[in-house]
Design an enzyme around this catalytic site. Sequence first.
Site, PDB file in Angstrom:
ATOM      1  N   HIS A  76      27.794  57.669 -10.581  1.00 49.00           N
ATOM      2  CA  HIS A  76      27.434  58.701 -11.771  1.00 49.00           C
ATOM      3  C   HIS A  76      27.088  59.879 -11.479  1.00 49.00           C
ATOM      4  CE1 HIS A  76      27.923  55.464 -14.786  1.00 49.00           C
ATOM      5  NE2 HIS A  76      27.742  54.573 -13.919  1.00 49.00           N
ATOM      6  N   HIS A  92      32.322  57.312 -16.323  1.00 52.59           N
ATOM      7  CA  HIS A  92      31.779  58.095 -17.275  1.00 52.59           C
ATOM      8  C   HIS A  92      32.785  59.412 -17.099  1.00 52.59           C
ATOM      9  CE1 HIS A  92      27.964  56.072 -18.307  1.00 52.59           C
ATOM     10  NE2 HIS A  92      28.761  55.605 -19.227  1.00 52.59           N
ATOM     11  N   GLU A 113      23.281  58.177  -8.915  1.00 53.45           N
ATOM     12  CA  GLU A 113      23.229  59.349  -9.884  1.00 53.45           C
ATOM     13  C   GLU A 113      23.238  60.504  -8.989  1.00 53.45           C
ATOM     14  OE1 GLU A 113      23.577  59.529 -13.327  1.00 53.45           O
ATOM     15  OE2 GLU A 113      23.003  57.461 -13.751  1.00 53.45           O
ATOM     16  N   GLU A 142      31.440  63.169 -15.736  1.00 54.20           N
ATOM     17  CA  GLU A 142      30.801  63.234 -14.482  1.00 54.20           C
ATOM     18  C   GLU A 142      31.679  63.445 -13.436  1.00 54.20           C
ATOM     19  OE1 GLU A 142      28.718  59.470 -14.587  1.00 54.20           O
ATOM     20  OE2 GLU A 142      27.429  59.812 -16.457  1.00 54.20           O
ATOM     21  N   ARG A 196      32.032  61.375 -22.720  1.00 54.08           N
ATOM     22  CA  ARG A 196      31.405  60.364 -21.793  1.00 54.08           C
ATOM     23  C   ARG A 196      32.101  58.983 -21.827  1.00 54.08           C
ATOM     24  NH1 ARG A 196      26.192  57.948 -19.857  1.00 54.08           N
ATOM     25  NH2 ARG A 196      25.790  56.025 -20.856  1.00 54.08           N
TER      26      ARG A 196
HETATM   27  N1  ING Z   1      23.439  57.095 -16.352  1.00 56.08           N
HETATM   28  C1  ING Z   1      23.783  55.906 -16.557  1.00 56.08           C
HETATM   29  C2  ING Z   1      23.914  55.220 -17.614  1.00 56.08           C
HETATM   30  O1  ING Z   1      24.726  54.518 -17.830  1.00 56.08           O
HETATM   31  C3  ING Z   1      21.316  55.050 -16.177  1.00 56.08           C
HETATM   32  C4  ING Z   1      22.678  54.950 -15.641  1.00 56.08           C
HETATM   33  C5  ING Z   1      20.708  53.892 -17.035  1.00 56.08           C
HETATM   34  C6  ING Z   1      20.660  56.052 -15.553  1.00 56.08           C
HETATM   35  C7  ING Z   1      19.529  54.272 -17.345  1.00 56.08           C
HETATM   36  C8  ING Z   1      19.057  56.039 -16.043  1.00 56.08           C
HETATM   37  C9  ING Z   1      18.726  55.032 -17.144  1.00 56.08           C
HETATM   38  O2  ING Z   1      23.504  55.913 -18.641  1.00 56.08           O
HETATM   39  C10 ING Z   1      24.424  58.124 -16.438  1.00 56.08           C
HETATM   40  N2  ING Z   1      24.429  59.457 -16.089  1.00 56.08           N
HETATM   41  O3  ING Z   1      25.516  57.558 -16.792  1.00 56.08           O
HETATM   42 ZN    ZN Z   2      27.289  58.015 -15.975  1.00 55.36          ZN
END
Ligand code: ING
Ligand code: ZN
Length: 312
Positions: free
Chosen positions: A201, A70, A275, A73, A130
């Site tokens: 991430h 992404h 994360e 980030e 993103r």
């Molecule tokens: N979060 C990820 C996303 O792809 C994720 C992972 C998925 C986190 C579902 C929480 C719930 O969205 C980010 N920040 O990209």
């Molecule tokens: Zn992400």
Amino acid sequence: TVERAQYDYYKYHPMSEITSWMEQMVKDHPDVVTVVKYGKTYESRDISLLKIGLNTGKEKKAIWVDCGIHAREWIAPAFCQYFVREILQTYKTDAKMEEMMKNVDFYVTPVLNIDGYIYTWENETTRLWRKNRSPGPEDCACYGTDLNRNFDANWGTVGVSFDCCSNTYPGTKPASEPEAKAVTEFVGSRKDIFLCFLTIHSYGQLILVPYGHPNYTAPNYDELMMVGKGAAEAVWKVHGMNYTVGASPDVLYANSGSSRDWARMQGIPLTFTFELRDNGTYGFKLPEDQIQPTCEEAYSGALHIITYAHDK
Ligand code: ING
Ligand code: ZN
């Protein structure tokens, strides 16, 4: 001797500097580091990883780490660079790291979504981009597919929007995007060697285990939770930051098409999403003075998982 300016691991770097840094890693450690190009982005840039390991002549297992799927980030690519520096510094003095460098190769992609990353460096209005930068389908004026919804893992079912302007647009079909296809082909063609798959991430301070889909549970869910909790404890010990461990439907919201779920479905036993910091105070615009502590604690967490995978 020629004095070379030291690379600043505690600043964010534009893509051109990260690419030069990768080449410098090979020059500084020619016996241990190689650059592998394994695909091209939508805008035709090379997608590269650093393959790091001691040459033993034996067949080696492998550890996957990718950052920057992404674009916005920025702490993630900073982590991958820190990670590479740490393993290259420690293996010479630390017996455990030397052992791991003999038994496994580390495949580290510092920036997977290169087009998107470059776009976030253009100006303040694009800083929070993103997705990747491929144009949407004909009837849509928007750009970009969410690469972490584009993998062939219950693709297009939950936690996505088929509005191509959405930040969770999953693309037209599984691995429709060249960046997701590159990972799919590189990892998929060698899936038996990978002990562990970490995808980095921000933000939220989470360690996520498969699966993102609420109807499926990983066969080794208990093991994943145990190792993930061990990693969160290792993170906490460094600067006292709390990371929550769980499957995304339990922790936040369900999703589909993530690289972590895809990797687990390929048979890679230990797949996790990190994360990194923070919890929303600065969000994606994490100040540079938090790069060092964030990388230190996340390195400790990642190493916990990698050591478990190696020793198993
Ligand atoms: N979060 C990820 C996303 O792809 C994720 C992972 C998925 C986190 C579902 C929480 C719930 O969205 C980010 N920040 O990209
Ligand atoms: Zn992400």
